[in-house]
Write a protein that holds these residues in place. Structure first.
Motif, PDB file in Angstrom:
ATOM      1  N   MET A  80      -6.652   1.106 -18.925  1.00 25.63           N
ATOM      2  CA  MET A  80      -7.784   0.894 -19.824  1.00 25.63           C
ATOM      3  C   MET A  80      -7.566   1.516 -21.201  1.00 25.63           C
ATOM      4  SD  MET A  80     -11.086   1.200 -17.295  1.00 25.63           S
ATOM      5  CE  MET A  80     -12.223   0.641 -18.564  1.00 25.63           C
ATOM      6  N   HIS A  81      -6.651   2.484 -21.308  1.00 31.46           N
ATOM      7  CA  HIS A  81      -6.307   3.018 -22.623  1.00 31.46           C
ATOM      8  C   HIS A  81      -5.326   2.130 -23.365  1.00 31.46           C
ATOM      9  CE1 HIS A  81      -7.462   7.493 -21.746  1.00 31.46           C
ATOM     10  NE2 HIS A  81      -8.491   6.744 -22.078  1.00 31.46           N
ATOM     11  N   ALA A  82      -4.583   1.331 -22.638  1.00 34.47           N
ATOM     12  CA  ALA A  82      -3.478   0.586 -23.235  1.00 34.47           C
ATOM     13  C   ALA A  82      -3.895  -0.786 -23.742  1.00 34.47           C
ATOM     14  CB  ALA A  82      -2.340   0.437 -22.227  1.00 34.47           C
ATOM     15  N   THR A  83      -4.849  -1.435 -23.106  1.00 34.23           N
ATOM     16  CA  THR A  83      -5.221  -2.803 -23.468  1.00 34.23           C
ATOM     17  C   THR A  83      -6.678  -3.052 -23.130  1.00 34.23           C
ATOM     18  OG1 THR A  83      -4.818  -5.152 -23.013  1.00 34.23           O
ATOM     19  CG2 THR A  83      -4.338  -3.611 -21.254  1.00 34.23           C
ATOM     20  N   GLY A  84      -7.297  -3.899 -23.911  1.00 38.70           N
ATOM     21  CA  GLY A  84      -8.686  -4.261 -23.638  1.00 38.70           C
ATOM     22  C   GLY A  84      -8.855  -5.208 -22.480  1.00 38.70           C
ATOM     23  N   TRP A  85      -7.761  -5.802 -21.977  1.00 38.13           N
ATOM     24  CA  TRP A  85      -7.862  -6.758 -20.879  1.00 38.13           C
ATOM     25  C   TRP A  85      -7.870  -6.076 -19.517  1.00 38.13           C
ATOM     26  CZ3 TRP A  85      -9.807 -10.948 -22.430  1.00 38.13           C
ATOM     27  CH2 TRP A  85      -9.481 -11.478 -23.673  1.00 38.13           C
ATOM     28  N   LEU A  90      -0.799  -6.707 -21.459  1.00 38.26           N
ATOM     29  CA  LEU A  90      -1.228  -6.109 -20.194  1.00 38.26           C
ATOM     30  C   LEU A  90      -0.042  -6.041 -19.252  1.00 38.26           C
ATOM     31  CD1 LEU A  90      -3.567  -5.230 -18.202  1.00 38.26           C
ATOM     32  CD2 LEU A  90      -3.687  -7.652 -17.563  1.00 38.26           C
ATOM     33  N   THR A  91       0.147  -4.885 -18.612  1.00 43.14           N
ATOM     34  CA  THR A  91       1.210  -4.736 -17.626  1.00 43.14           C
ATOM     35  C   THR A  91       0.753  -5.297 -16.291  1.00 43.14           C
ATOM     36  OG1 THR A  91       2.027  -2.735 -18.717  1.00 43.14           O
ATOM     37  CG2 THR A  91       2.719  -3.113 -16.443  1.00 43.14           C
ATOM     38  N   GLY A  92       1.505  -6.257 -15.752  1.00 41.83           N
ATOM     39  CA  GLY A  92       1.153  -6.878 -14.487  1.00 41.83           C
ATOM     40  C   GLY A  92       1.474  -5.990 -13.300  1.00 41.83           C
ATOM     41  N   ALA A 125      -2.590 -12.684 -20.829  1.00 43.80           N
ATOM     42  CA  ALA A 125      -3.513 -11.805 -20.119  1.00 43.80           C
ATOM     43  C   ALA A 125      -4.931 -12.369 -20.145  1.00 43.80           C
ATOM     44  CB  ALA A 125      -3.481 -10.412 -20.736  1.00 43.80           C
ATOM     45  N   ALA A 126      -5.350 -12.890 -21.300  1.00 41.63           N
ATOM     46  CA  ALA A 126      -6.695 -13.456 -21.407  1.00 41.63           C
ATOM     47  C   ALA A 126      -6.874 -14.641 -20.463  1.00 41.63           C
ATOM     48  CB  ALA A 126      -6.968 -13.877 -22.842  1.00 41.63           C
ATOM     49  N   LEU A 127      -5.869 -15.509 -20.384  1.00 39.60           N
ATOM     50  CA  LEU A 127      -5.967 -16.677 -19.515  1.00 39.60           C
ATOM     51  C   LEU A 127      -6.027 -16.268 -18.049  1.00 39.60           C
ATOM     52  CD1 LEU A 127      -3.480 -19.145 -21.275  1.00 39.60           C
ATOM     53  CD2 LEU A 127      -5.987 -19.207 -21.299  1.00 39.60           C
ATOM     54  N   ALA A 168      -7.996 -11.335  -3.657  1.00 38.70           N
ATOM     55  CA  ALA A 168      -6.778 -12.154  -3.717  1.00 38.70           C
ATOM     56  C   ALA A 168      -6.380 -12.498  -5.143  1.00 38.70           C
ATOM     57  CB  ALA A 168      -6.966 -13.436  -2.905  1.00 38.70           C
ATOM     58  N   TRP A 169      -7.275 -12.317  -6.124  1.00 45.07           N
ATOM     59  CA  TRP A 169      -6.910 -12.601  -7.513  1.00 45.07           C
ATOM     60  C   TRP A 169      -5.809 -11.665  -8.012  1.00 45.07           C
ATOM     61  CZ3 TRP A 169      -7.532  -8.404 -10.597  1.00 45.07           C
ATOM     62  CH2 TRP A 169      -8.473  -7.443 -10.223  1.00 45.07           C
ATOM     63  N   ASN A 170      -5.526 -10.592  -7.274  1.00 46.45           N
ATOM     64  CA  ASN A 170      -4.441  -9.689  -7.663  1.00 46.45           C
ATOM     65  C   ASN A 170      -3.130 -10.436  -7.845  1.00 46.45           C
ATOM     66  OD1 ASN A 170      -6.431  -7.852  -7.182  1.00 46.45           O
ATOM     67  ND2 ASN A 170      -5.494  -6.927  -5.388  1.00 46.45           N
ATOM     68  N   GLY A 171      -2.921 -11.466  -7.016  1.00 46.60           N
ATOM     69  CA  GLY A 171      -1.666 -12.195  -7.081  1.00 46.60           C
ATOM     70  C   GLY A 171      -1.449 -12.942  -8.375  1.00 46.60           C
ATOM     71  N   LEU A 172      -2.490 -13.128  -9.180  1.00 45.58           N
ATOM     72  CA  LEU A 172      -2.326 -13.798 -10.468  1.00 45.58           C
ATOM     73  C   LEU A 172      -1.534 -12.953 -11.454  1.00 45.58           C
ATOM     74  CD1 LEU A 172      -5.940 -15.219 -10.961  1.00 45.58           C
ATOM     75  CD2 LEU A 172      -3.895 -16.517 -10.360  1.00 45.58           C
ATOM     76  N   PHE A 173      -1.454 -11.648 -11.214  1.00 44.58           N
ATOM     77  CA  PHE A 173      -0.834 -10.739 -12.166  1.00 44.58           C
ATOM     78  C   PHE A 173       0.543 -10.287 -11.699  1.00 44.58           C
ATOM     79  CE2 PHE A 173      -5.325 -10.727 -12.861  1.00 44.58           C
ATOM     80  CZ  PHE A 173      -5.424 -10.785 -14.232  1.00 44.58           C
ATOM     81  N   ALA A 174       1.196 -11.123 -10.907  1.00 44.25           N
ATOM     82  CA  ALA A 174       2.593 -10.936 -10.547  1.00 44.25           C
ATOM     83  C   ALA A 174       3.378 -12.116 -11.102  1.00 44.25           C
ATOM     84  CB  ALA A 174       2.759 -10.850  -9.029  1.00 44.25           C
ATOM     85  N   SER A 175       4.688 -11.967 -11.151  1.00 44.50           N
ATOM     86  CA  SER A 175       5.545 -13.042 -11.642  1.00 44.50           C
ATOM     87  C   SER A 175       6.731 -13.215 -10.699  1.00 44.50           C
ATOM     88  CB  SER A 175       6.046 -12.717 -13.058  1.00 44.50           C
ATOM     89  OG  SER A 175       6.830 -13.760 -13.565  1.00 44.50           O
ATOM     90  N   PRO A 176       6.807 -14.372 -10.013  1.00 40.70           N
ATOM     91  CA  PRO A 176       5.870 -15.498 -10.067  1.00 40.70           C
ATOM     92  C   PRO A 176       4.543 -15.155  -9.387  1.00 40.70           C
ATOM     93  CG  PRO A 176       7.487 -15.867  -8.359  1.00 40.70           C
ATOM     94  CD  PRO A 176       7.928 -14.631  -9.071  1.00 40.70           C
ATOM     95  N   MET A 177       3.495 -15.882  -9.757  1.00 39.46           N
ATOM     96  CA  MET A 177       2.172 -15.592  -9.221  1.00 39.46           C
ATOM     97  C   MET A 177       2.138 -15.821  -7.712  1.00 39.46           C
ATOM     98  SD  MET A 177      -0.494 -17.012 -12.112  1.00 39.46           S
ATOM     99  CE  MET A 177       0.215 -18.650 -12.234  1.00 39.46           C
ATOM    100  N   GLN A 178       1.461 -14.940  -7.004  1.00 40.94           N
ATOM    101  CA  GLN A 178       1.307 -15.026  -5.553  1.00 40.94           C
ATOM    102  C   GLN A 178       0.062 -15.861  -5.255  1.00 40.94           C
ATOM    103  OE1 GLN A 178       1.154 -10.923  -4.326  1.00 40.94           O
ATOM    104  NE2 GLN A 178       3.197 -10.465  -5.111  1.00 40.94           N
ATOM    105  N   LEU A 179       0.249 -17.165  -5.240  1.00 37.56           N
ATOM    106  CA  LEU A 179      -0.878 -18.087  -5.145  1.00 37.56           C
ATOM    107  C   LEU A 179      -1.271 -18.424  -3.714  1.00 37.56           C
ATOM    108  CD1 LEU A 179      -0.006 -20.598  -8.012  1.00 37.56           C
ATOM    109  CD2 LEU A 179      -1.530 -18.615  -8.067  1.00 37.56           C
TER     110      LEU A 179
END
Length: 457
Positions: A75-80, A165-167, A178-180, A247-258
């Motif tokens: 939360m200190h590093a990015t507003g997202w 944002l760091t995933g 990050a916004a998307l 489960a939305w956590n998987g959106l912030f990995a690469s590749p996304m854990q869908l």
């Protein structure tokens, strides 16, 4: 002189115009106005559109952060990071309570006030009454969710800034990316929110004036959260109606854990449709001339609880058939892969902070060897006794670098890695840079292990 009566034509029969039901759009506007005229609904809408922004801005300005919450340390590093912290809180507390307040009371309020006869006379169609009430409650719930998302995002961006944002695997997301993904994460939690709202409709119709109808969505959400804390099999965990809240956590990995997200979203939508259909069938069978209709505990069990239990069994069986995951889904090889991948991404961030020559993940060849307690092989399951030793190589240097991490892994696959040395790599929370001391990205970091293996077909 006699007056003869002149014959008169028989009077034409008077035909009464058949009463037509009120259109759904008019009934919807009426029900929406009734909801928005309630002071508690207005107060909740105002809070959802203002409180998250104030909360995110205030927390982002403090020295201590909610590091036990996913993305809290960012939360200190990015507003997202702020809207994701709010999303985690909303999935546990806010959204279940909001659905209880709106959907759990939309039918029961008519029972308490005794206004069903007046409403039936005015609308003249039980089907349209049900549709109008369901749509009105859905509109208010969507308005509340939109307020939480927009307010928290605005508060974070204004207070901290539109920064990368760091995933959860250590890679950096651009501000636009990050916004998307933040927007997509909020959209994905609509499925479990609709499931709880449908449960609220069912409870409001089935239980009538009983306060249990108002509390039913919150109780279902609480039971789901308690089950998520247990070491359940993957098939049971993913089949719970509230799994998409995490489960939305998987959106912030690469590749996304869908995989888990798609299953969780589908389960939530199935619950929403099924519970709404059950509420509709029960509503159409109600005896509105009997004020005590719907107060039977036996009816609540047979018309409400048992169908939902059967639905849970069906979804568990469906997930078990369509996936190959077994046990908890947390396995040694998955942990090693996740930790090594995230360490490599974060090591590159630290390299940039120290203005060292850039290296790629391929050049680092980072690997991890993880153990759990006394298990050196075939370690599995959640726990706070995981330990990983990460090794990597730098170009032109023969010596192998190593770093130790203590891990706390939760049953849902989230882990928090705490650096245990060496000090110059991950043993201290700050690193010295030419511009001064900055937070060390390798000291502590959050990660996520995909519980699913490969999906059949």
């Amino acid at each position: 002189m006699t007056v003869t009566d002149t014959p008169t034509a028989p009077a034409a029969p008077v035909r009464e115009a058949a009463a037509r039901p009120v259109p759904v759009t008019r009934a919807y506007r009426f029900e929406l106005l009734k909801l928005l005229s309630q002071w508690r609904i207005r107060l909740v809408i105002l809070a959802c559109w203002l409180a998250p922004a104030l909360f995110v801005a205030a927390v982002s300005r403090q020295s201590s952060l909610p590091v036990d919450t996913l993305f809290g340390r960012g939360m200190h590093a990015t507003g997202w990071a702020g809207p994701l912290v709010v999303l985690g809180f909303a999935g546990i507390w806010a959204l279940p309570l909001l659905t209880s307040l709106v959907a759990g009371d939309v039918f029961a309020s008519e029972d308490r006030l005794g206004t069903w006869r007046h409403l039936l006379v005015a609308v003249r169609s039980p089907r349209r009454i049900f549709a109008a009430k369901a749509l009105a409650s859905l509109t208010v719930i969507l308005l509340l969710v939109a307020g939480l998302a927009c307010s928290s995002a605005a508060g974070g961006v204004l207070a901290v800034g539109n920064r990368p944002l760091t995933g959860l695997d250590g890679h950096l997301l651009t501000p636009t990316g990050a916004a998307l993904r933040v927007l997509l994460a909020w959209v994905c939690v609509l499925a479990p929110t609709l499931a709880l709202a449908a449960v609220g409709l069912l409870g409001s119709v089935t239980l009538g004036r009983s306060p249990m109808g108002l509390l039913l969505p919150a109780l279902v959400a609480l039971a789901t959260q308690l089950l998520q804390m247990l070491p359940l099999p993957v098939a049971v965990r993913l089949a719970l109606p509230g799994y998409a809240f995490i489960a939305w956590n998987g959106l912030f990995a690469s590749p996304m854990q869908l995989g888990p997200l798609v299953i969780g979203t589908a389960v939530g939508l199935v619950w929403a449709v099924t519970a709404t259909a059950l509420a509709y069938v029960r509503f159409m069978r109600r005896d509105f001339t009997n004020p005590t209709d719907g107060d039977s505990p036996r009816l609540a069990i047979t018309a409400g609880a048992l169908p939902l239990v059967a639905l849970l069994a069906v979804t568990v069986a469906g997930v078990a058939v369509t996936t190959t995951a077994e046990g908890s889904g947390i396995e040694q090889i998955k942990m090693e892969r996740s930790v090594a991948t995230e360490f490599a991404h974060l090591y590159r961030q630290q390299t940039g902070q120290l203005h060292r020559p850039d290296v790629t993940e391929g050049q680092l060849r980072a690997t991890a060897a993880c153990t759990k307690g006394d298990l050196a092989d075939e370690a599995h399951g959640p726990g706070n006794d995981w330990r990983c030793v990460v090794s990597w190589h730098l170009p032109g240097i023969e010596a192998t670098g190593t770093a130790v991490y203590q891990l706390d892994v939760t049953p849902d696959g989230r882990f928090m890695a705490d650096g245990d040395g060496p000090k110059e790599v991950n043993g201290y929370f700050l690193v010295r840079t030419p511009a001064g001391d900055t937070p060390n990205p390798l000291w502590q970091f959050d990660g996520n292990v995909e519980l699913l293996g490969t999906t059949k077909g």
